[in-house]
Design an enzyme around this catalytic site. Structure first.
Site, short mmCIF file in Angstrom:
data_model
loop_
_atom_site.label_atom_id
_atom_site.label_comp_id
_atom_site.label_asym_id
_atom_site.label_seq_id
_atom_site.Cartn_x
_atom_site.Cartn_y
_atom_site.Cartn_z
N LYS A 126 0.87 -1.18 0.00
CA LYS A 126 0.00 0.00 0.00
C LYS A 126 0.90 1.22 0.00
O LYS A 126 2.06 1.15 0.42
CB LYS A 126 -0.87 0.02 1.26
CG LYS A 126 -2.15 0.78 1.08
CD LYS A 126 -3.20 -0.08 0.41
CE LYS A 126 -4.52 0.63 0.27
NZ LYS A 126 -5.59 -0.27 -0.16
P1 NAD Z 1 -12.94 7.48 -2.17
O1 NAD Z 1 -11.93 8.54 -1.96
O2 NAD Z 1 -13.44 7.24 -3.53
O3 NAD Z 1 -14.21 7.74 -1.21
C1 NAD Z 1 -14.06 7.93 0.18
C2 NAD Z 1 -15.41 8.33 0.75
O4 NAD Z 1 -15.31 8.39 2.18
C3 NAD Z 1 -15.87 9.73 0.30
O5 NAD Z 1 -17.27 9.71 0.08
C4 NAD Z 1 -15.53 10.60 1.51
O6 NAD Z 1 -16.33 11.77 1.60
C5 NAD Z 1 -15.83 9.63 2.65
N1 NAD Z 1 -15.20 9.99 3.92
C6 NAD Z 1 -13.91 10.32 4.15
N2 NAD Z 1 -13.72 10.60 5.45
C7 NAD Z 1 -14.93 10.43 6.05
C8 NAD Z 1 -15.38 10.58 7.40
N3 NAD Z 1 -14.55 10.94 8.38
N4 NAD Z 1 -16.68 10.31 7.67
C9 NAD Z 1 -17.55 9.94 6.69
N5 NAD Z 1 -17.16 9.79 5.38
C10 NAD Z 1 -15.86 10.04 5.09
O7 NAD Z 1 -12.29 6.14 -1.57
P2 NAD Z 1 -12.70 4.63 -1.92
O8 NAD Z 1 -11.80 4.13 -2.96
O9 NAD Z 1 -14.17 4.53 -2.07
O10 NAD Z 1 -12.24 3.89 -0.58
C11 NAD Z 1 -13.07 3.82 0.58
C12 NAD Z 1 -12.58 2.73 1.50
O11 NAD Z 1 -12.61 1.47 0.80
C13 NAD Z 1 -11.14 2.86 1.99
O12 NAD Z 1 -11.04 2.29 3.28
C14 NAD Z 1 -10.35 2.02 1.01
O13 NAD Z 1 -9.10 1.60 1.51
C15 NAD Z 1 -11.31 0.86 0.83
N6 NAD Z 1 -11.12 0.07 -0.38
C16 NAD Z 1 -11.08 0.67 -1.60
C17 NAD Z 1 -10.96 -0.11 -2.74
C18 NAD Z 1 -10.99 0.47 -4.12
O14 NAD Z 1 -11.02 -0.29 -5.09
N7 NAD Z 1 -11.04 1.79 -4.29
C19 NAD Z 1 -10.82 -1.51 -2.62
C20 NAD Z 1 -10.88 -2.08 -1.35
C21 NAD Z 1 -11.03 -1.29 -0.25
#
Ligand code: NAD
Length: 440
Positions: A126
């Site tokens: 990561k």
């Molecule tokens: P992203 O940046 O697209 O979206 C993040 C979302 O979380 C946004 O809507 C943001 O406003 C919200 N957010 C941030 N801080 C917040 C808070 N304190 N309270 C409420 N909402 C909050 O990110 P993503 O890619 O959707 O990733 C989200 C999670 O999923 C992360 O933990 C990431 O590691 C995990 N994840 C992502 C993927 C992927 O393919 N993108 C795969 C597996 C896991």
């Protein structure tokens, strides 16, 4: 909607997302605790335990970038490579102002377990940059991304370490990374290196289905859970934290099953509607307004009300440490399907278990993203283009097999789903280490 009045009326207890940051457990400590619990229960070989309890490489780079106004700013970037016994390091890049080395170590470690659980030939990594991307222009973000890629140099590579999108990064950032990396290899090598990164735009070598893959995978896991529990998803209710790449797609796919999204929270606020929020319409609103706050067809609610909302399913799809000693007592759902990485700490796990709330743990539930990243990597290597039905069918098959493998360990060890998922991963890693031995 039901609220916990005792907590609402206790001003000493501030569980706002801002405040939970100060109370939050170090994510790496959380990851270690989860690992130790599983390793103890399965009696993991002591030597292999020593290896897996540490990361292989922790790379920190400081690099300068020229801003639009001519000033130079220094940035700090990370890439942590936890383990690559099963294949090249794999994991996302996160752009966030509070990112620290321990968070990246935890996220890299979880990637190793995730790839092992779904049986794809990748290790765990990561990375990210300590930055609030909202403060920079697109041109500055491009230069920051390119300079970071250059600073990483040969620490990434198509057969060595393959980044992907994560929080606050997207396919455009992956395209800049790809382009920069390719300029560092000789011209006749370039075409066979485009699998250095996944989550690329389609035209730049991306895979169909990668944008929705993590959300789609979460829904396949919820569907499987519902079947096992004879639970109808039609008219079931869901609350969702995070409406980004993962959360918005999970909600949009769940809509096809008749699931009603009644509350959504992101970093701009939280909204609620008894009659349901259409995730497709909300997605258009968020694209133009930058967040869910102010969405006209729902009421604004606060963080505690959001967490206390009575629903069937809660999908945390934002950041780590959201379900904790302080917040877990508020939850009023049957199932937590973890879209985010590390949303629940050890105390949160304990409280959910006491309350009888079931969990599909992150390392299983959100693995759809890395599985379709693997498909993208394979398509690039073979110069193939798969269609969406093939991507979705293969994804579903892999995730259902993983779910069933974890279910078997739940029964065999009479343990919780998170620990069982770890046991699946650690058993596979232990086997490979035993077969290959330790050099020299
Ligand atoms: P992203 O940046 O697209 O979206 C993040 C979302 O979380 C946004 O809507 C943001 O406003 C919200 N957010 C941030 N801080 C917040 C808070 N304190 N309270 C409420 N909402 C909050 O990110 P993503 O890619 O959707 O990733 C989200 C999670 O999923 C992360 O933990 C990431 O590691 C995990 N994840 C992502 C993927 C992927 O393919 N993108 C795969 C597996 C896991």
């Amino acid at each position: 909607m039901s609220l916990r009045r005792d907590i609402l009326e206790n001003p000493a207890l501030d569980v706002s997302p801002k405040n939970t940051v100060s109370m939050k457990v170090n994510p790496y400590e959380n990851a270690r605790r989860q690992f130790n619990k599983a390793a103890d229960l399965m009696e993991l070989d002591q030597d292999i335990r020593k290896i897996l309890s540490m990361t292989n490489n922790e790379i920190i780079v400081h690099f300068p970038v020229k801003m639009d106004d001519g000033r130079v700013e220094m940035f700090t970037g990370y890439r942590v490579q936890h383990n690559n016994i099963l294949g090249p390091y794999k994991g996302g890049l996160r752009y966030h102002p509070s990112i620290k080395i321990d968070e990246v170590k935890a996220l890299a470690t979880w990637m190793t377990w995730k790839a092992a659980i779904v049986r794809i030939p990748f290790g765990g990594a990561k990375g990210g940059i300590q930055i609030d991307p909202a403060r920079y222009s697109p041109a500055e973000l491009e230069r920051i991304t390119r300079r970071f890629t250059y600073a990483l140099g040969n620490n990434i590579g198509p057969e060595y370490d393959i980044p992907a999108p994560d929080v606050n990064t997207n396919s455009q950032i992956m395209a800049w990374l790809l382009d920069t990396y390719l300029t560092t290899v000789s011209p006749n090598e370039r075409q066979r290196c485009i699998h250095v990164v996944t989550g690329k735009p389609l035209e730049a070598g991306g895979s169909v289905g990668r944008d929705k893959a993590t959300g789609q995978g979460i829904v396949f896991m919820i569907e499987k859970w519902a079947k096992e529990h004879h639970f109808s998803l039609n008219e079931a209710t869901c609350i969702l934290q995070g409406f980004g790449k993962v959360g918005s797609w999970a909600a949009r796919v769940l809509k096809e099953y008749g699931v009603k999204l009644i509350s959504v929270e992101d970093d701009t606020g939280a909204i609620y509607s008894y009659t349901g929020i259409d995730p497709d319409i909300l997605a258009c609103y968020v694209t133009s307004h930058g967040g869910v706050a102010g969405y006209p067809d729902a009421a604004a609610i606060d963080h505690i009300t959001f967490l206390s909302t009575e629903a069937d399913i809660f999908i945390p799809a934002a950041m780590e440490n959201q379900i904790t000693l302080e917040t877990a007592p508020l939850l009023n759902v049957q199932l937590v399907a973890e879209g985010a990485n590390g949303p629940t700490d050890a105390q949160g796990d304990r409280i959910l278990e006491e309350k009888g709330i079931e969990i599909i743990p992150d390392v299983l539930c959100n693995a759809g993203g890395v599985v379709v990243s693997y498909f993208e990597w394979l398509q690039n290597k073979r110069s193939e283009f798969w269609d969406l039905s093939k991507v979705d069918a293969k994804l579903q098959q892999i995730l259902i097999q993983a779910y069933e493998a974890v279910q078997l360990k739940v029964e065999e060890y009479k343990t919780d789903w998170r620990t069982a998922a770890y046991i699946v991963a650690l058993s596979r890693l232990e086997k490979v280490y035993k077969e290959r031995g330790i050099f020299p």
